[in-house]
Design a protein around this motif. Structure first.
Motif, short mmCIF file in Angstrom:
data_model
loop_
_atom_site.label_atom_id
_atom_site.label_comp_id
_atom_site.label_asym_id
_atom_site.label_seq_id
_atom_site.Cartn_x
_atom_site.Cartn_y
_atom_site.Cartn_z
N THR A 119 33.69 50.24 32.00
CA THR A 119 32.90 49.10 31.85
C THR A 119 33.14 48.17 33.00
N PRO A 120 31.74 47.01 33.08
CA PRO A 120 32.91 45.80 34.40
C PRO A 120 33.32 45.06 34.09
N PHE A 121 34.04 44.67 32.84
CA PHE A 121 35.82 44.19 32.45
C PHE A 121 36.15 45.31 33.27
N ASN A 122 36.18 46.43 33.33
CA ASN A 122 37.38 46.98 34.23
C ASN A 122 37.14 47.19 35.69
N ILE A 123 36.10 47.03 36.38
CA ILE A 123 36.01 47.36 37.40
C ILE A 123 36.57 45.80 38.10
N LEU A 124 35.87 44.83 37.44
CA LEU A 124 36.35 43.57 38.11
C LEU A 124 37.68 43.05 37.56
N MET A 125 38.66 43.44 36.87
CA MET A 125 40.14 43.56 36.85
C MET A 125 40.32 44.24 37.92
N ALA A 126 40.01 45.58 37.94
CA ALA A 126 40.57 46.57 39.15
C ALA A 126 40.80 45.22 40.49
N ALA A 127 39.66 45.13 40.94
CA ALA A 127 39.50 44.42 42.04
C ALA A 127 40.41 42.66 42.06
N TRP A 128 40.97 42.43 40.97
CA TRP A 128 41.90 41.56 40.82
C TRP A 128 42.99 42.10 40.64
N GLN A 129 43.44 42.63 39.80
CA GLN A 129 44.76 43.02 40.30
C GLN A 129 45.57 43.24 41.81
N VAL A 130 43.78 44.64 42.31
CA VAL A 130 44.67 44.50 43.74
C VAL A 130 44.50 43.04 44.78
N LEU A 131 43.77 42.60 44.59
CA LEU A 131 43.68 41.30 44.89
C LEU A 131 44.98 40.09 44.98
N LEU A 132 45.05 40.23 43.98
CA LEU A 132 46.51 39.35 43.50
C LEU A 132 47.74 40.29 44.27
N SER A 133 47.78 41.63 44.18
CA SER A 133 49.02 42.16 44.66
C SER A 133 49.31 42.18 46.34
N ARG A 134 47.76 42.33 46.57
CA ARG A 134 47.71 41.86 48.61
C ARG A 134 48.80 40.42 49.08
N TYR A 135 48.17 39.26 48.34
CA TYR A 135 48.44 38.02 48.11
C TYR A 135 49.83 37.97 47.42
N SER A 136 50.72 38.69 47.12
CA SER A 136 51.57 38.36 46.70
C SER A 136 52.88 39.52 47.19
N GLY A 137 52.08 40.57 47.73
CA GLY A 137 53.08 41.70 48.16
C GLY A 137 53.55 42.76 47.12
N GLN A 138 52.99 41.88 45.64
CA GLN A 138 53.83 42.87 44.69
C GLN A 138 52.99 43.88 43.91
N VAL A 139 53.46 45.06 43.47
CA VAL A 139 52.62 45.85 43.24
C VAL A 139 53.31 46.27 41.30
N GLU A 140 53.76 45.11 41.28
CA GLU A 140 54.04 45.34 39.31
C GLU A 140 54.21 43.66 38.72
N PHE A 141 53.09 42.86 38.10
CA PHE A 141 53.11 41.80 37.21
C PHE A 141 52.36 41.25 36.34
N GLY A 142 52.41 41.34 35.43
CA GLY A 142 50.85 40.24 33.99
C GLY A 142 50.00 39.63 34.54
N ILE A 143 48.87 40.13 33.87
CA ILE A 143 47.85 39.07 33.97
C ILE A 143 47.29 39.19 32.39
N GLY A 144 47.12 37.77 32.18
CA GLY A 144 46.58 37.27 30.83
C GLY A 144 44.64 37.89 30.71
N VAL A 145 44.86 38.08 29.42
CA VAL A 145 43.17 38.45 29.14
C VAL A 145 43.25 37.17 27.71
N PRO A 146 42.76 37.00 27.28
CA PRO A 146 42.17 35.75 26.03
C PRO A 146 41.67 36.95 26.01
N ASN A 147 41.62 36.91 23.75
CA ASN A 147 40.98 37.76 22.79
C ASN A 147 40.83 36.74 21.66
N ALA A 148 39.35 36.74 21.80
CA ALA A 148 38.62 35.97 20.47
C ALA A 148 39.39 36.45 19.22
#
Length: 586
Positions: free
Chosen positions: A285-314
């Motif tokens: 899904t587009p969700f997974n593609i956009l999420m993949a880019a967000w994970q890689v971006l945050l990893s590059r900025y922080s230098g971390q390969v493990e952390f958490g991301i929150g996703v709202p659920n109705a």
């Protein structure tokens, strides 16, 4: 990871639409008693509010623009009919007798809306806009007293005889984003009743109320040890999640207000088309593609390969919850675990599995996870995650609402305080566009940083859709222009000097301009330009006395030191040429 059933792309797209709910009803029954327990989400919001009674970050402001001849008394009557229909809007929160620290919710039989009218029709157009902005700001930042019933406030602003703005503010403990269309639908129906011959009639009663859902949720998770969904999340998240440590522009103050900043952008249509094509070819899904880019971006900025991301659920998958105003919104945690050798395709496949499992176990309250996982607690940081990724599907353009001769246009007011360090939201419009926006804590990030971050995220998306077979580590964060600027422009140190002037003469010119400025630093030792020049001159005179002059090479064998620089300058001043020798092998 627990095994979950396979699912098609169409099914997953449908599940990711937050409006999708189960066709079957649950066993929610009417709660009997003077007070009901709080839902897990309500309890967390309650304690957050008690920690800081002046906090307004969980206020939910809305603005309803009204065009037409309005009977103010009719609007007030309609609003009170909506409050009468939904118990949650007549609820106050109290401590249970005999049990310290455990709040309960009590519904009042009747609550009259504290309706306020501001007539600014005599002001000029510019003054009206300024006054409206002031009133909206005051309303959005005024905290709620949860001990008092009525978590809905309303202010009506009159611009002219046929132009109004209704400011409605609710606390998150009584509402969420999915409550907006329910409120508007009920307000429309209440308007119709209030303007009709039977204006005193009430709106139809609901089968259940929010307190019934809260009691049902508590009962459902009373034996959490045997809950399959909770066991999945415990196994998936592990015992500990490291906090995301992004580089920030300003020091983080423990007790500071977190002013919110916004960065809105539109994803290029060509890139959008490629995202949808990739989601189809990779059964994701587009969700997974956009999420993949967000994970890689945050990893590059922080230098971390493990952390958490929150996703709202109705969290409105039960049919009974579709007509209820209330705080159903929950948050799921995606645990980022990036491996540099993984390809983009590997990451998309993993996110597909995680998304399916997250939807399968979506009813597990986020608050229960906090009790089972070791998290770093902080008064100004959210546990488990510090960033949000919010994917939304837009049902279509909203032309507004017409009630008799009144035209209503609804918009969500902007928050005044940031809940998280970073929140990335992407809306998929009915026209096929992807609209992005970053909400951030302006007390720690500069707007230019967020603007650059948004561009880097979109460039990572370009790399992902261009070559899914490449390794994550090969994805470029920078476009060609930024690469050239950093690698070439910033490193262009070439300076044109007069070829007839020697180096030691340029140095002597600096001595004349800045004699007392520091020229050399080595650990705790310092030499000014004047002192350095004097010591170099002294040694140069001695070298000349020993025959050093033009075309005479002078060997220098010394470790890096102040004396090394003095020696080089002295040789040049004497007219000779220095020959570096290795101190370890002179």
């Amino acid at each position: 990871m627990n095994q979950v059933h396979d699912i098609s792309e169409d099914e997953l797209l449908a599940l990711l639409d937050t409006d999708t709910f189960s066709d079957t009803t649950s066993s929610i029954k009417r709660f009997k008693g003077d007070s009901a327990p709080l839902s897990f989400a309500q309890q967390r919001l309650w304690f957050l509010q008690q920690y800081d009674l002046e906090d307004s970050s969980y206020n939910l402001p809305r603005v309803i623009h009204i065009q037409g001849k309005l009977e103010v008394s009719t609007l007030e009557l309609a609003l009170n009919k909506v409050i009468e229909r939904h118990d949650i809007l007549r609820t106050r929160y109290v401590y249970a007798e005999g049990v310290d620290g455990i709040p309960r919710q009590v519904v009042e039989e009747s609550v009259n809306l504290n309706f306020t009218l501001f007539d600014i029709s005599e002001l000029s157009s510019d003054e009206q806009q300024q006054r409206f902005t002031e009133l909206a700001h005051i309303e959005a930042t005024t905290p709620f007293d949860l001990f008092k019933a009525g978590q809905l406030r309303a202010k009506l602003i009159c611009f002219s005889t046929d132009k109004y703005a209704l400011l409605i503010t609710m606390h998150h403990i009584a509402s969420d984003g999915q409550s907006n269309p329910i409120l508007i639908k009920d307000l429309s129906q209440a308007f119709t009743v209030a303007m009709g011959p039977n204006s005193k009639d009430s709106l139809p009663k609901l089968a259940i109320q929010y307190a019934d859902f809260a009691a049902w949720q508590r009962d459902s998770f009373s034996n959490s040890e045997n809950n399959i969904g909770l066991e999945y999340w415990k196994n998936y998240l592990g015992e500990k999640i490291s906090p995301l440590e992004l580089p920030i522009d300003f020091p983080r103050e423990s007790e500071s207000v977190r002013p919110v900043g916004y960065c809105d952008f539109m994803i290029d249509q060509t890139l959008t088309s490629k995202i949808y094509q990739l989601s189809s070819s990779h059964d994701t899904t587009p969700f997974n593609i956009l999420m993949a880019a967000w994970q890689v971006l945050l990893s590059r900025y922080s230098g971390q390969v493990e952390f958490g991301i929150g996703v709202p659920n109705a969290n409105r998958h039960l049919e009974e919850t579709q007509e209820l105003v209330g705080c159903f919104m929950s948050t799921q945690v995606y645990k980022v675990q990036l491996q540099s050798d993984d390809t983009v395709s590997d990451l998309l496949a993993r996110l597909r599995e995680e998304s399916i499992a997250a939807l399968q176990y979506a009813d597990v309250p986020f608050e229960l996870l906090l009790d089972t996982i070791q998290v770093e607690r902080s008064s100004n940081r959210t546990p488990l995650f510090q960033t949000i990724f919010d994917w939304r599907l837009e049902g279509g353009s909203d032309p507004g609402l017409t009630i008799n001769n009144l035209q209503l246009t609804i918009e969500t007011g902007e928050l005044e305080q940031a809940k998280f360090d970073l929140s990335l939201g992407v809306t998929a419009s009915a026209a096929g566009e992807l609209i992005g926006g970053i909400e951030y804590d302006a007390s720690i990030f500069d707007p230019s940083t967020i603007d650059r971050l948004a561009k880097h995220w979109q460039h990572l998306l370009q790399g992902i859709v261009a070559k899914p077979s490449q390794r994550i580590a090969e994805l470029s964060l920078l476009d060609q222009a930024e690469q050239k600027h950093i690698i070439e422009d910033w490193n262009d140190m070439a300076v044109d000097y007069d070829s007839s002037v020697c180096i030691h003469q340029l140095f002597e010119a600096q001595v004349e301009l800045n004699p007392s400025q520091t020229a050399l630093i080595l650990n705790d030792e310092k030499l000014s330009y004047q002192a350095l020049n004097a010591r170099a001159n002294q040694l140069a005179h001695k070298l000349r006395g020993q025959g050093v002059g033009p075309d005479v090479p002078v060997g220098i064998c010394i470790e890096r030191s102040l004396e090394m620089v003095i020696g080089l300058l002295a040789i040049l001043k004497a007219g000779g040429a220095y020959v570096p020798l290795d101190p370890a092998n002179p």
